[in-house]
Design an enzyme around this catalytic site. Structure first.
Site, PDB file in Angstrom:
ATOM      1  N   LYS A  22       0.610  -1.188  -0.014  1.00 30.38           N
ATOM      2  CA  LYS A  22      -0.007  -0.038  -0.058  1.00 30.38           C
ATOM      3  C   LYS A  22       0.948   1.301   0.207  1.00 30.38           C
ATOM      4  O   LYS A  22       0.677   2.404  -0.711  1.00 30.38           O
ATOM      5  CB  LYS A  22      -0.810   0.014   1.317  1.00 30.38           C
ATOM      6  CG  LYS A  22      -1.600   1.220   1.414  1.00 30.38           C
ATOM      7  CD  LYS A  22      -2.254   1.347   2.742  1.00 30.38           C
ATOM      8  CE  LYS A  22      -1.273   1.573   3.931  1.00 30.38           C
ATOM      9  NZ  LYS A  22      -1.456   2.933   4.539  1.00 30.38           N
ATOM     10  N   ASN A  23       1.843   1.193   0.655  1.00 29.97           N
ATOM     11  CA  ASN A  23       2.716   2.570   1.138  1.00 29.97           C
ATOM     12  C   ASN A  23       3.747   2.885  -0.481  1.00 29.97           C
ATOM     13  O   ASN A  23       4.336   3.741  -0.375  1.00 29.97           O
ATOM     14  CB  ASN A  23       3.449   2.416   2.135  1.00 29.97           C
ATOM     15  CG  ASN A  23       2.843   2.481   3.453  1.00 29.97           C
ATOM     16  OD1 ASN A  23       1.599   3.077   3.453  1.00 29.97           O
ATOM     17  ND2 ASN A  23       3.189   2.110   4.393  1.00 29.97           N
ATOM     18  N   CYS A 116      -4.600   7.984  10.682  1.00 28.31           N
ATOM     19  CA  CYS A 116      -4.624   7.415  11.967  1.00 28.31           C
ATOM     20  C   CYS A 116      -4.141   8.505  12.970  1.00 28.31           C
ATOM     21  O   CYS A 116      -3.335   9.187  12.977  1.00 28.31           O
ATOM     22  CB  CYS A 116      -3.752   6.228  11.830  1.00 28.31           C
ATOM     23  SG  CYS A 116      -4.353   4.843  10.879  1.00 28.31           S
ATOM     24  N   ARG A 121       2.215  14.369  12.403  1.00 32.13           N
ATOM     25  CA  ARG A 121       2.925  14.068  11.463  1.00 32.13           C
ATOM     26  C   ARG A 121       2.984  15.259  10.420  1.00 32.13           C
ATOM     27  O   ARG A 121       2.246  15.228   9.386  1.00 32.13           O
ATOM     28  CB  ARG A 121       2.465  12.749  10.543  1.00 32.13           C
ATOM     29  CG  ARG A 121       2.576  11.624  11.580  1.00 32.13           C
ATOM     30  CD  ARG A 121       2.247  10.339  10.707  1.00 32.13           C
ATOM     31  NE  ARG A 121       0.716   9.862  10.684  1.00 32.13           N
ATOM     32  CZ  ARG A 121       0.394   8.953  10.215  1.00 32.13           C
ATOM     33  NH1 ARG A 121       1.128   8.204   9.390  1.00 32.13           N
ATOM     34  NH2 ARG A 121      -1.130   8.900   9.901  1.00 32.13           N
ATOM     35  N   ASP A 304       5.660   0.654  12.034  1.00 31.29           N
ATOM     36  CA  ASP A 304       4.557  -0.091  11.556  1.00 31.29           C
ATOM     37  C   ASP A 304       4.303  -1.588  12.059  1.00 31.29           C
ATOM     38  O   ASP A 304       3.319  -2.240  11.922  1.00 31.29           O
ATOM     39  CB  ASP A 304       4.373   0.073  10.116  1.00 31.29           C
ATOM     40  CG  ASP A 304       3.752   1.243   9.704  1.00 31.29           C
ATOM     41  OD1 ASP A 304       3.475   2.057  10.409  1.00 31.29           O
ATOM     42  OD2 ASP A 304       3.839   1.584   8.431  1.00 31.29           O
ATOM     43  N   ARG A 396      -8.044  -0.156   5.931  1.00 35.18           N
ATOM     44  CA  ARG A 396      -7.440   0.927   5.146  1.00 35.18           C
ATOM     45  C   ARG A 396      -6.067   0.475   4.548  1.00 35.18           C
ATOM     46  O   ARG A 396      -5.729   0.902   3.423  1.00 35.18           O
ATOM     47  CB  ARG A 396      -6.975   2.088   5.912  1.00 35.18           C
ATOM     48  CG  ARG A 396      -8.189   2.995   6.479  1.00 35.18           C
ATOM     49  CD  ARG A 396      -7.775   4.147   7.174  1.00 35.18           C
ATOM     50  NE  ARG A 396      -6.499   4.765   6.708  1.00 35.18           N
ATOM     51  CZ  ARG A 396      -5.416   5.013   7.141  1.00 35.18           C
ATOM     52  NH1 ARG A 396      -5.173   4.700   8.345  1.00 35.18           N
ATOM     53  NH2 ARG A 396      -4.588   5.499   6.607  1.00 35.18           N
TER      54      ARG A 396
END
Length: 417
Positions: A22-23, A116, A121, A304, A396
């Protein structure tokens, strides 16, 4: 709304294949704004964040079609430059359209990002990089507004590692006049994957994967046919699940080099690990041993995977510590693990985890994406039934993690709340 219901105690066994990252997919989709030509991607996980980025691109005039792991993007109306709050509020990565919009359309209006609730951030380093390249940046009414006649190359030094900042500036620099040098660049595999994609689109980027990236601006970018890298975080989550269950799980389709630090920690915890370049097999026969972990930017231990490792340590032999150096609010899962019988004490940015004999099933609530995975792993090893609400966080970033775990023998199902 759905919740996850898990009956713990089953040993997981078998083989499972990891999805695309995903990233890596999110910046790849943003990069399509740098070209007027169509791009086709494969390996994309059909998760909520990808759908949100697709909606953002449509808002910016692109045609976006998806079918399974394939996505086709054809950029459209070059007069559109606004990414609205209703989309960006749900996903911080939407800010990645800023760099391409400034480079290609010379204007950008992007809502300040959400996502999230794991801590601040800020995007100040993104904006500082754009300003160094000549962009005029203002923040008004919750939006970042930028404009520029033409971006120009610059030497940009990040005072700390930033993955999205590196990606955003790197994309912007592709169409800038002259050379851009990014110092203290992020080293993550997703940054390298984006650089590989951009080079296929006609960019001139060198040094990705090192602390200094050089980008020589070009006049025009093309479309691409590209397959993204596997998701190292999903792979790690599945490996930790296998280790917690006491079974034997082989995760396939990964890149071993992306998992080296996790493998080192699993070995230290007494887990047997076998591997080749594209698969890893974990086996646990006795009780896991407590270890200490500190999260760091790649190639350090990934933030993560912190929550998932905390679940593992909750039933390990002895006392371990987890130090979170990336996000200040990423211990929100602690109270939920404690509801399941864990013994965890938070002291500032350090969590002291004293292993207990077993966890007990309980109703718990997910606070963010990786906390969701942590609670699922805890539920798999707990005695009795665990119900996890707010699993929309999970969707997500994971492609039906529940189905992959069920494939390995987990008793896990979704039900309507």
């Amino acid at each position: 709304m759905e919740k996850m219901v898990i009956k713990g105690g089953n040993r997981l066994s078998g083989r499972v294949r990891v999805s695309g990252a995903k990233n890596a997919a999110l910046p790849a989709l943003s990069a399509t704004l740098l070209s007027d030509e169509e791009s086709v991607f494969s390996g994309f996980p059909p998760v909520a964040d990808i759908a949100t980025m697709g909606k953002t691109l449509r808002e910016l005039g692109s045609e976006v079609e998806s079918a399974g792991e394939y996505i086709r993007v054809k950029p459209g109306d070059s007069e559109k430059f606004t990414a609205p709050y209703r989309l960006v509020k749900t996903m911080r990565a939407s800010v990645l359209v800023l760099g391409p919009l400034l480079a290609k359309r010379r204007r950008a209006k992007v809502s300040l990002p959400g996502g999230c609730a794991i801590g601040a951030r800020p995007i100040d380093m993104h904006l500082g990089g754009f300003q160094a390249m000549g962009a005029e940046i203002k923040i008004r009414h919750g939006y970042v507004e930028g404009q520029v006649k033409e971006l120009r190359g610059a030497r940009i030094h990040f005072h700390r590692s930033t993955v999205t900042g590196t990606e955003n500036v790197m994309m912007a620099a592709c169409l800038a006049q002259g050379e851009t040098i990014v110092e203290n660049a992020a080293l993550e595999p997703e940054v390298v994957d984006l650089a590989n994609l951009l080079n296929q689109m006609g960019a001139r980027i060198s040094g990705a994967g090192t602390e200094q990236i050089r980008i020589e601006g070009v006049k025009k970018m093309t479309g691409a046919r590209y397959r993204i890298i596997p998701d190292r975080i999903e792979a790690g989550t599945l490996l930790i699940a296998g280790a917690m269950s006491g079974g034997e799980v082989q995760v396939e389709g990964l890149v071993f080099d992306h998992q080296k630090v996790l493998v080192k920690k699993l070995l230290a915890a007494g887990i047997k690990v076998e591997h080749e370049y594209d698969w890893i097999r974990v086996t646990r026969t006795g009780k896991a041993k407590a270890i200490d972990i500190e999260t760091e930017p790649f190639p350090g231990f990934p933030t993560d995977l912190q929550a998932q490792m905390m679940a593992l340590l909750s039933t390990a032999e002895g006392t371990g510590t987890i130090t979170e150096n990336i996000f200040e609010n990423r211990f929100m899962h602690v109270s939920e693990l404690d509801r399941m019988g864990a013994n965890i004490r938070v002291e500032g940015k350090c969590a002291v985890v004293r292993g207990v004999e077993h966890l007990s099933g309980a109703p718990v609530m997910a606070s963010d994406l990786r906390a969701s995975a942590s609670l699922i792993l805890a539920g798999l090893s707990a005695e009795g039934e665990t119900e996890i609400s707010r699993i929309y966080h999970l969707d997500r970033g994971y492609e039906r993690l529940d189905l992959k775990l069920a494939q390995l023998g987990a008793d896990i199902r979704r039900v309507k709340e």
